[in-house]
Design a protein around this motif. Structure first.
Motif, PDB file in Angstrom:
ATOM      1  N   ILE A  67       0.873  -1.049  -0.114  1.00 12.28           N
ATOM      2  CA  ILE A  67      -0.192   0.729   0.073  1.00 12.28           C
ATOM      3  C   ILE A  67       0.677   1.778  -0.018  1.00 12.28           C
ATOM      4  O   ILE A  67       0.952   2.107  -0.894  1.00 12.28           O
ATOM      5  CB  ILE A  67      -0.643   0.051   1.200  1.00 12.28           C
ATOM      6  N   THR A  68       1.887   1.253   1.100  1.00 10.79           N
ATOM      7  CA  THR A  68       2.613   2.769   1.074  1.00 10.79           C
ATOM      8  C   THR A  68       3.661   2.862  -0.705  1.00 10.79           C
ATOM      9  O   THR A  68       3.476   3.808  -1.412  1.00 10.79           O
ATOM     10  CB  THR A  68       4.233   2.023   2.343  1.00 10.79           C
ATOM     11  N   GLY A  69       3.464   1.181  -0.940  1.00 10.31           N
ATOM     12  CA  GLY A  69       4.127   1.750  -2.521  1.00 10.31           C
ATOM     13  C   GLY A  69       3.572   2.402  -3.586  1.00 10.31           C
ATOM     14  O   GLY A  69       3.311   3.465  -4.319  1.00 10.31           O
ATOM     15  N   VAL A  70       2.361   1.907  -3.223  1.00  6.83           N
ATOM     16  CA  VAL A  70       1.617   2.493  -3.976  1.00  6.83           C
ATOM     17  C   VAL A  70       1.076   3.748  -3.904  1.00  6.83           C
ATOM     18  O   VAL A  70       0.739   5.052  -4.948  1.00  6.83           O
ATOM     19  CB  VAL A  70      -0.424   1.225  -4.034  1.00  6.83           C
ATOM     20  N   LEU A  71       1.425   4.529  -2.654  1.00  6.89           N
ATOM     21  CA  LEU A  71       1.077   5.920  -2.482  1.00  6.89           C
ATOM     22  C   LEU A  71       2.480   7.071  -3.141  1.00  6.89           C
ATOM     23  O   LEU A  71       2.614   7.656  -3.688  1.00  6.89           O
ATOM     24  CB  LEU A  71       1.244   6.020  -0.599  1.00  6.89           C
ATOM     25  N   VAL A  72       3.511   5.642  -2.674  1.00  5.89           N
ATOM     26  CA  VAL A  72       4.323   6.408  -3.350  1.00  5.89           C
ATOM     27  C   VAL A  72       4.116   6.570  -4.840  1.00  5.89           C
ATOM     28  O   VAL A  72       4.469   7.777  -5.789  1.00  5.89           O
ATOM     29  CB  VAL A  72       5.800   5.694  -3.288  1.00  5.89           C
ATOM     30  N   ILE A  73       3.812   6.048  -5.878  1.00  4.56           N
ATOM     31  CA  ILE A  73       3.300   5.731  -6.814  1.00  4.56           C
ATOM     32  C   ILE A  73       2.540   6.863  -7.191  1.00  4.56           C
ATOM     33  O   ILE A  73       2.461   8.378  -8.508  1.00  4.56           O
ATOM     34  CB  ILE A  73       2.917   4.813  -7.326  1.00  4.56           C
ATOM     35  N   ALA A  74       1.292   7.497  -6.512  1.00  8.15           N
ATOM     36  CA  ALA A  74       0.589   8.364  -6.180  1.00  8.15           C
ATOM     37  C   ALA A  74       1.541   9.919  -6.483  1.00  8.15           C
ATOM     38  O   ALA A  74       1.229  10.953  -7.235  1.00  8.15           O
ATOM     39  CB  ALA A  74      -0.398   7.930  -5.582  1.00  8.15           C
ATOM     40  N   PHE A  75       1.536   9.876  -4.968  1.00 11.36           N
ATOM     41  CA  PHE A  75       2.846  11.591  -5.076  1.00 11.36           C
ATOM     42  C   PHE A  75       4.074  11.552  -6.027  1.00 11.36           C
ATOM     43  O   PHE A  75       4.511  12.713  -6.047  1.00 11.36           O
ATOM     44  CB  PHE A  75       3.011  11.219  -3.286  1.00 11.36           C
ATOM     45  N   SER A  76       4.452  10.570  -6.137  1.00 15.11           N
ATOM     46  CA  SER A  76       5.767  10.445  -6.968  1.00 15.11           C
ATOM     47  C   SER A  76       5.972  10.322  -8.744  1.00 15.11           C
ATOM     48  O   SER A  76       6.119  11.062  -9.784  1.00 15.11           O
ATOM     49  CB  SER A  76       7.152   9.734  -6.739  1.00 15.11           C
ATOM     50  N   GLY A  77       4.959   9.650  -9.555  1.00 17.31           N
ATOM     51  CA  GLY A  77       5.337   9.321 -10.155  1.00 17.31           C
ATOM     52  C   GLY A  77       4.533   9.380 -11.269  1.00 17.31           C
ATOM     53  O   GLY A  77       4.588  10.195 -12.363  1.00 17.31           O
ATOM     54  N   MET A  78       3.310   9.500 -10.436  1.00 19.65           N
ATOM     55  CA  MET A  78       1.680  10.495 -10.856  1.00 19.65           C
ATOM     56  C   MET A  78       2.454  11.453 -11.425  1.00 19.65           C
ATOM     57  O   MET A  78       1.823  12.204 -12.229  1.00 19.65           O
ATOM     58  CB  MET A  78       0.310  10.199 -10.512  1.00 19.65           C
ATOM     59  N   VAL A  79       2.749  12.222 -10.618  1.00 21.00           N
ATOM     60  CA  VAL A  79       3.434  13.596 -10.481  1.00 21.00           C
ATOM     61  C   VAL A  79       4.519  14.192 -11.951  1.00 21.00           C
ATOM     62  O   VAL A  79       4.085  15.000 -12.773  1.00 21.00           O
ATOM     63  CB  VAL A  79       4.050  14.271  -9.191  1.00 21.00           C
ATOM     64  N   ALA A  80       5.203  13.135 -11.761  1.00 22.76           N
ATOM     65  CA  ALA A  80       6.227  13.089 -12.748  1.00 22.76           C
ATOM     66  C   ALA A  80       5.516  12.808 -14.203  1.00 22.76           C
ATOM     67  O   ALA A  80       5.636  13.401 -15.260  1.00 22.76           O
ATOM     68  CB  ALA A  80       7.557  11.986 -13.061  1.00 22.76           C
ATOM     69  N   LEU A  81       4.331  12.030 -14.344  1.00 22.29           N
ATOM     70  CA  LEU A  81       3.588  11.527 -15.472  1.00 22.29           C
ATOM     71  C   LEU A  81       2.999  12.910 -15.791  1.00 22.29           C
ATOM     72  O   LEU A  81       3.138  12.894 -17.135  1.00 22.29           O
ATOM     73  CB  LEU A  81       2.870  10.325 -15.476  1.00 22.29           C
ATOM     74  N   ILE A  82       2.191  13.110 -15.522  1.00 23.98           N
ATOM     75  CA  ILE A  82       0.819  14.002 -15.620  1.00 23.98           C
ATOM     76  C   ILE A  82       1.452  15.782 -15.852  1.00 23.98           C
ATOM     77  O   ILE A  82       1.898  15.975 -17.106  1.00 23.98           O
ATOM     78  CB  ILE A  82       0.231  14.875 -14.049  1.00 23.98           C
ATOM     79  N   THR A  83       3.179  15.782 -15.317  1.00 28.27           N
ATOM     80  CA  THR A  83       3.407  17.198 -15.560  1.00 28.27           C
ATOM     81  C   THR A  83       4.464  17.211 -17.221  1.00 28.27           C
ATOM     82  O   THR A  83       4.512  17.448 -17.679  1.00 28.27           O
ATOM     83  CB  THR A  83       4.744  17.333 -14.676  1.00 28.27           C
ATOM     84  N   PHE A  84       4.711  15.669 -17.085  1.00 29.95           N
ATOM     85  CA  PHE A  84       5.816  15.855 -18.422  1.00 29.95           C
ATOM     86  C   PHE A  84       4.333  15.933 -19.304  1.00 29.95           C
ATOM     87  O   PHE A  84       5.062  15.836 -21.057  1.00 29.95           O
ATOM     88  CB  PHE A  84       5.828  14.020 -18.635  1.00 29.95           C
ATOM     89  N   VAL A  85       2.960  15.304 -19.173  1.00 32.56           N
ATOM     90  CA  VAL A  85       2.772  15.367 -20.367  1.00 32.56           C
ATOM     91  C   VAL A  85       1.740  16.664 -20.830  1.00 32.56           C
ATOM     92  O   VAL A  85       1.551  17.019 -21.872  1.00 32.56           O
ATOM     93  CB  VAL A  85       0.532  14.209 -20.055  1.00 32.56           C
ATOM     94  N   VAL A  86       2.007  17.206 -20.117  1.00 31.34           N
ATOM     95  CA  VAL A  86       1.648  19.061 -19.920  1.00 31.34           C
ATOM     96  C   VAL A  86       2.656  19.322 -20.747  1.00 31.34           C
ATOM     97  O   VAL A  86       2.492  20.221 -21.429  1.00 31.34           O
ATOM     98  CB  VAL A  86       1.406  19.743 -18.399  1.00 31.34           C
ATOM     99  N   PHE A  92      12.962  13.880 -17.557  1.00 32.41           N
ATOM    100  CA  PHE A  92      11.408  13.027 -16.616  1.00 32.41           C
ATOM    101  C   PHE A  92      11.388  11.996 -17.641  1.00 32.41           C
ATOM    102  O   PHE A  92      10.708  10.664 -17.152  1.00 32.41           O
ATOM    103  CB  PHE A  92      10.419  13.684 -17.659  1.00 32.41           C
ATOM    104  N   GLY A  93      12.308  11.518 -18.550  1.00 33.69           N
ATOM    105  CA  GLY A  93      12.875   9.872 -19.095  1.00 33.69           C
ATOM    106  C   GLY A  93      12.823   9.548 -18.277  1.00 33.69           C
ATOM    107  O   GLY A  93      11.847   7.894 -17.631  1.00 33.69           O
ATOM    108  N   PRO A  94      13.922   8.975 -17.148  1.00 34.95           N
ATOM    109  CA  PRO A  94      14.539   7.996 -16.855  1.00 34.95           C
ATOM    110  C   PRO A  94      13.239   7.958 -14.816  1.00 34.95           C
ATOM    111  O   PRO A  94      12.961   7.010 -14.413  1.00 34.95           O
ATOM    112  CB  PRO A  94      15.705   8.401 -16.080  1.00 34.95           C
ATOM    113  N   ALA A  95      13.174   9.104 -14.932  1.00 31.48           N
ATOM    114  CA  ALA A  95      12.083   9.507 -13.512  1.00 31.48           C
ATOM    115  C   ALA A  95      11.001   8.350 -13.577  1.00 31.48           C
ATOM    116  O   ALA A  95      10.216   8.178 -12.590  1.00 31.48           O
ATOM    117  CB  ALA A  95      12.088  10.828 -13.223  1.00 31.48           C
TER     118      ALA A  95
END
Length: 311
Positions: A192-211, A249-252
């Motif tokens: 569950i903690t790992g899923v939260l990390v993806i939400a806080f870190s991975g999704m921020v990077a992905l959404i920003t990259f798409v923008v 962004f690519g590696p992150a």
């Protein structure tokens, strides 16, 4: 907190066990770090001492250079020092501090790059309203939002790291303390903690990259309406920004936007967004920018001339 006291330090396994590779990496990363510091300091002084300071793009570049120095300094000096010793350790407190500062400055850099993309969008797509839209007040608000966004990104991850119980293995298969390697050695179920990390870190990077990707797509589409000279100048600036975005962004995204696990190759990919991309920023933003090169030449020639006159 009782569990935390069972481990007072972590052992970092580093990049390689091979002594020759470690010596090569020491020389390489020391050069990269010195080049990063010198390049970004040159940008800081050149912009501060020239009229470029009042232009929004260079005002953002000034802050990007400052953040690059802080961001890379959270990881690189420790990495360089560890390459000279056999046993690489980091205290629990310094490990948690590294998690906080790395994600804080990394998040701030992400949002400054977004502000720079917005600046280029306005400059190319709304040129007649550029100075009105990109007023100094709005630029300050964007920078403030970038630093605030970095804090909002970092503190949940820091809270997760601090809340993890560590009571057994303390070997981290990395060259710095990051959240996924810490989850691997925690004494609890971390799914569950790992899923939260993806939400806080991975999704921020992905959404920003798409923008950013959409923004530069619109900009490149709009360039059809410019003159050949205007198109050439705008393309030069935009490709510089796009190169930085891809390197960072690519590696992150690959590391943080996936099921919470670690791979040996993660350490190599992490070098791109912790050392390589920040090192290339000064080169990309100066060597491909005639205005910046002329300003640096003028500022430093005047400085050297004035020192020579006083002597």
């Amino acid at each position: 907190m009782e569990n935390h006291r069972n481990i007072s330090e972590f052992i970092l396994l580093g990049l390689s066990y091979d002594q020759n590779i470690q010596i090569f990496c020491f020389v390489l990363f020391l050069f990269c770090y010195v080049a990063l510091l010198v390049g970004n300091l040159l940008i800081l002084v050149s912009i501060q001492c020239s009229p470029l300071f009042h232009q929004p793009m260079y005002y953002f570049l000034l802050h990007l250079a400052s953040v690059d120095i802080c961001y890379t300094s959270t990881v690189t000096p420790k990495l360089i020092a560890d390459l000279l010793v056999e046993r690489k350790t980091i205290s629990y407190g310094n490990c948690m501090l590294q998690v906080l500062t790395m994600h804080f400055f990394g998040g701030t850099e992400i949002f400054i790059l977004t502000s720079m993309a917005f600046d280029r969008y306005v400059a190319i797509c709304r040129p007649l309203h550029y100075m009105t839209i990109m007023s100094r007040t709005r630029c300050n608000l964007l920078i403030l939002a970038a630093w605030g966004g970095g804090a909002v990104h970092a503190f949940p991850l820091f809270s997760i790291a601090v809340g993890l119980p560590f009571c057994g293995p303390n070997e981290i298969d990395h060259y710095f303390c990051d959240i996924f390697p810490l989850l691997k050695v925690a004494c609890t179920d971390t799914y569950i903690t790992g899923v939260l990390v993806i939400a806080f870190s991975g999704m921020v990077a992905l959404i920003t990259f798409v923008v950013l990707f959409v923004s530069y797509g619109i900009i490149l589409f709009t360039l059809r309406n410019l003159s050949a000279e205007g198109r050439r100048k705008a393309l030069s600036t935009c490709w510089s920004h796009i190169t930085v975005v891809i390197l960072f962004f690519g590696p992150a995204i690959f590391i943080y936007l996936r099921p919470p696990t670690t791979f040996p190759d993660d350490k190599i990919l992490a070098l791109f967004y912790t050392i390589i991309a920040p090192m290339f920023n000064p080169l990309i933003y100066t060597l491909r920018n005639t205005e910046m090169k002329n300003t640096m030449r003028k500022v430093w020639c005047q400085t050297l001339h004035s020192k020579g006159a006083r002597n």
